[in-house]
Scaffold this motif. Structure first.
Motif, PDB file in Angstrom:
ATOM      1  N   GLY A 190      -9.128  39.725 -11.253  1.00 34.15           N
ATOM      2  CA  GLY A 190      -8.570  38.883 -10.195  1.00 34.15           C
ATOM      3  C   GLY A 190      -9.461  37.706  -9.879  1.00 34.15           C
ATOM      4  O   GLY A 190      -8.976  36.584  -9.652  1.00 34.15           O
ATOM      5  N   ALA A 191     -10.776  37.924  -9.858  1.00 32.65           N
ATOM      6  CA  ALA A 191     -11.710  36.833  -9.588  1.00 32.65           C
ATOM      7  C   ALA A 191     -11.644  35.767 -10.677  1.00 32.65           C
ATOM      8  O   ALA A 191     -11.674  34.565 -10.396  1.00 32.65           O
ATOM      9  N   VAL A 192     -11.540  36.196 -11.921  1.00 29.92           N
ATOM     10  CA  VAL A 192     -11.423  35.242 -13.030  1.00 29.92           C
ATOM     11  C   VAL A 192     -10.093  34.492 -12.940  1.00 29.92           C
ATOM     12  O   VAL A 192     -10.033  33.266 -13.103  1.00 29.92           O
ATOM     13  N   GLY A 193      -9.025  35.213 -12.648  1.00 30.72           N
ATOM     14  CA  GLY A 193      -7.710  34.583 -12.579  1.00 30.72           C
ATOM     15  C   GLY A 193      -7.587  33.552 -11.478  1.00 30.72           C
ATOM     16  O   GLY A 193      -6.825  32.580 -11.594  1.00 30.72           O
ATOM     17  N   ALA A 194      -8.347  33.727 -10.397  1.00 29.54           N
ATOM     18  CA  ALA A 194      -8.261  32.803  -9.263  1.00 29.54           C
ATOM     19  C   ALA A 194      -8.983  31.493  -9.517  1.00 29.54           C
ATOM     20  O   ALA A 194      -8.863  30.553  -8.710  1.00 29.54           O
ATOM     21  N   GLN A 195      -9.707  31.396 -10.606  1.00 28.38           N
ATOM     22  CA  GLN A 195     -10.608  30.265 -10.806  1.00 28.38           C
ATOM     23  C   GLN A 195      -9.917  28.905 -10.741  1.00 28.38           C
ATOM     24  O   GLN A 195     -10.431  27.959 -10.133  1.00 28.38           O
ATOM     25  N   SER A 196      -8.740  28.771 -11.351  1.00 25.62           N
ATOM     26  CA  SER A 196      -8.112  27.448 -11.384  1.00 25.62           C
ATOM     27  C   SER A 196      -7.731  26.977  -9.983  1.00 25.62           C
ATOM     28  O   SER A 196      -7.853  25.792  -9.657  1.00 25.62           O
ATOM     29  N   GLY A 197      -7.291  27.893  -9.131  1.00 24.50           N
ATOM     30  CA  GLY A 197      -6.974  27.516  -7.760  1.00 24.50           C
ATOM     31  C   GLY A 197      -8.224  27.117  -6.984  1.00 24.50           C
ATOM     32  O   GLY A 197      -8.198  26.181  -6.173  1.00 24.50           O
ATOM     33  N   LEU A 198      -9.325  27.822  -7.216  1.00 24.57           N
ATOM     34  CA  LEU A 198     -10.587  27.469  -6.563  1.00 24.57           C
ATOM     35  C   LEU A 198     -11.067  26.097  -7.028  1.00 24.57           C
ATOM     36  O   LEU A 198     -11.590  25.305  -6.229  1.00 24.57           O
TER      37      LEU A 198
ATOM     38  N   PHE B  96      -4.321  27.427  -2.781  1.00 27.35           N
ATOM     39  CA  PHE B  96      -4.246  28.848  -2.488  1.00 27.35           C
ATOM     40  C   PHE B  96      -3.160  29.515  -3.325  1.00 27.35           C
ATOM     41  O   PHE B  96      -3.387  30.578  -3.915  1.00 27.35           O
ATOM     42  N   GLU B  97      -1.988  28.891  -3.413  1.00 27.90           N
ATOM     43  CA  GLU B  97      -0.913  29.485  -4.219  1.00 27.90           C
ATOM     44  C   GLU B  97      -1.342  29.623  -5.676  1.00 27.90           C
ATOM     45  O   GLU B  97      -1.092  30.654  -6.313  1.00 27.90           O
ATOM     46  N   ARG B  98      -2.007  28.601  -6.208  1.00 26.49           N
ATOM     47  CA  ARG B  98      -2.471  28.679  -7.596  1.00 26.49           C
ATOM     48  C   ARG B  98      -3.484  29.811  -7.766  1.00 26.49           C
ATOM     49  O   ARG B  98      -3.445  30.555  -8.757  1.00 26.49           O
ATOM     50  N   ALA B  99      -4.397  29.957  -6.806  1.00 22.25           N
ATOM     51  CA  ALA B  99      -5.397  31.018  -6.889  1.00 22.25           C
ATOM     52  C   ALA B  99      -4.741  32.397  -6.876  1.00 22.25           C
ATOM     53  O   ALA B  99      -5.121  33.289  -7.647  1.00 22.25           O
ATOM     54  N   ILE B 100      -3.737  32.569  -6.025  1.00 23.92           N
ATOM     55  CA  ILE B 100      -3.056  33.866  -5.939  1.00 23.92           C
ATOM     56  C   ILE B 100      -2.236  34.129  -7.189  1.00 23.92           C
ATOM     57  O   ILE B 100      -2.208  35.258  -7.705  1.00 23.92           O
TER      58      ILE B 100
ATOM     59  N   THR C  42      -2.347  38.148 -12.021  1.00 25.57           N
ATOM     60  CA  THR C  42      -1.999  38.430 -13.417  1.00 25.57           C
ATOM     61  C   THR C  42      -2.551  39.762 -13.899  1.00 25.57           C
ATOM     62  O   THR C  42      -2.107  40.288 -14.924  1.00 25.57           O
ATOM     63  N   GLN C  43      -3.547  40.324 -13.181  1.00 27.59           N
ATOM     64  CA  GLN C  43      -4.050  41.638 -13.572  1.00 27.59           C
ATOM     65  C   GLN C  43      -3.111  42.732 -13.045  1.00 27.59           C
ATOM     66  O   GLN C  43      -2.287  42.485 -12.171  1.00 27.59           O
TER      67      GLN C  43
ATOM     68  N   LEU D 263      -9.343  35.172  -0.683  1.00 27.62           N
ATOM     69  CA  LEU D 263      -9.013  33.825  -1.145  1.00 27.62           C
ATOM     70  C   LEU D 263      -8.463  32.957  -0.009  1.00 27.62           C
ATOM     71  O   LEU D 263      -8.661  31.739  -0.014  1.00 27.62           O
ATOM     72  N   LEU D 264      -7.820  33.571   0.962  1.00 30.29           N
ATOM     73  CA  LEU D 264      -7.335  32.812   2.114  1.00 30.29           C
ATOM     74  C   LEU D 264      -8.513  32.262   2.928  1.00 30.29           C
ATOM     75  O   LEU D 264      -8.378  31.246   3.608  1.00 30.29           O
ATOM     76  N   LEU D 265      -9.648  32.913   2.853  1.00 28.89           N
ATOM     77  CA  LEU D 265     -10.872  32.387   3.464  1.00 28.89           C
ATOM     78  C   LEU D 265     -11.602  31.440   2.520  1.00 28.89           C
ATOM     79  O   LEU D 265     -12.090  30.380   2.932  1.00 28.89           O
ATOM     80  N   LEU D 266     -11.681  31.798   1.253  1.00 30.48           N
ATOM     81  CA  LEU D 266     -12.482  31.022   0.324  1.00 30.48           C
ATOM     82  C   LEU D 266     -11.897  29.651   0.015  1.00 30.48           C
ATOM     83  O   LEU D 266     -12.650  28.676  -0.127  1.00 30.48           O
ATOM     84  N   VAL D 267     -10.584  29.549  -0.110  1.00 32.71           N
ATOM     85  CA  VAL D 267      -9.997  28.261  -0.491  1.00 32.71           C
ATOM     86  C   VAL D 267     -10.350  27.160   0.509  1.00 32.71           C
ATOM     87  O   VAL D 267     -10.833  26.088   0.108  1.00 32.71           O
TER      88      VAL D 267
END
Length: 283
Positions: free
Chosen positions: A42-50, A63-67, A72-73, A83-87
């Motif tokens: 999940g952390a790897v998958g969120a990378q593009s949104g971050l 945020f939507e892109r990160a989620i 995908t896992q 991610l709602l905090l990190l974005v």
């Protein structure tokens, strides 16, 4: 020196690798349908949104892109709240990362950002409590189907978070200048040992202070308070240093009961990011 997007991903990885974290997935504990490797993926998958947030994209679309990437896992929802905090914190890191800057980022969100937040629910199954009858058309579980109601009411993403307090402490961070996240970062900087040990220690301290809202929504206020009181006893006695087996037993007990203080983990992840950005947590 890592980029803000890389630090955010590293924060997600360090958070799940810390152990023991009572009730949560860590490197020695899985939940029945949610495993350690799901969080790594999940952390790897969120990378593009971050990366979108770091490049200045709107909070809602990033945020939507990160989620979408996180989901995908096979474990489904691993880090939605984190991610709602990190974005927005990654977005704030384009300037000086401070409570004031983070607060300005979220206060400037738009209705379009709120729509991106709602569309994120199309990608993943997130546990939320039932909304009041007057807000039924804005039930986040409707996902993109609720977007027309958002525009009709003119609600920004900050407004949506404000309406979610006090029942959601991730939303509370948005309207309080991320106060607990910055406090967690301060504690991480002043803790001892490897970063993952610090994460586990700060997790216990955060859980000891305030009942976890995910636990309260799933199991009731009484259970949430019981968990916090027990965490406070262990934290006050420095059990991680003097009786680590007691914390391990508490962690196993919560996993067996299905009591998952996920909001606490989200705040620790945000704190890890802030500490990494401020270079007060060295690896």
């Amino acid at each position: 020196m890592y980029t803000p997007a890389q630090n955010a991903r590293l924060a997600l990885l360090l958070e799940v690798a810390g152990t023991p974290k009572p009730g949560n997935v860590d490197r020695t504990r899985d939940l029945p349908d949610l495993h350690f490797e799901h969080f790594l993926a999940g952390a790897v998958g969120a990378q593009s949104g971050l990366e979108m947030a770091a490049d200045g994209a709107a909070v809602g679309s990033a945020f939507e892109r990160a989620i979408d990437g996180m989901a995908t896992q096979r474990g489904d929802n691993t880090q939605f709240g984190a991610l709602l905090l990190l974005v927005p914190l990654v977005r704030a890191s384009r300037s000086e990362l401070s409570p004031a800057v983070a607060e300005s980022v979220v206060e400037e969100t738009t209705v379009a950002d709120a729509a991106g937040f709602y569309r994120a629910f199309d990608h993943v199954d997130v546990f939320v409590d039932d909304p009041p009858a007057s807000m039924d058309d804005l039930d986040v579980r409707r996902g993109s189907d609720a977007v027309p109601a958002l525009f009709e009411r003119g609600l920004t993403l900050y407004d949506v978070m404000d309406h979610s307090v006090p029942g959601d402490d991730v939303a509370r961070e948005w309207v309080t200048g991320f106060d607990r996240s910055f406090l967690a970062a301060h504690r991480l900087a002043n803790a001892d040992g490897p970063a993952t040990d610090r994460a586990a220690s700060v997790f216990l301290s955060v859980l000891a202070e305030r009942p976890d809202t995910l636990v309260a929504n799933r199991h009731g206020e009484t259970v949430a308070r019981e968990v916090t009181d027990r965490a406070a006893e262990l934290h006050d006695s420095n059990a991680l240093g003097t009786d680590p087996d007691a914390v391990e037993r508490f962690a196993d007990e919560l996993v067996e009961r299905g009591v998952n203080p996920g909001t606490t983990a989200d705040i620790v992840a945000a704190g890890l990011f802030i500490a990494l950005e401020h270079e007060t947590l060295e690896l």
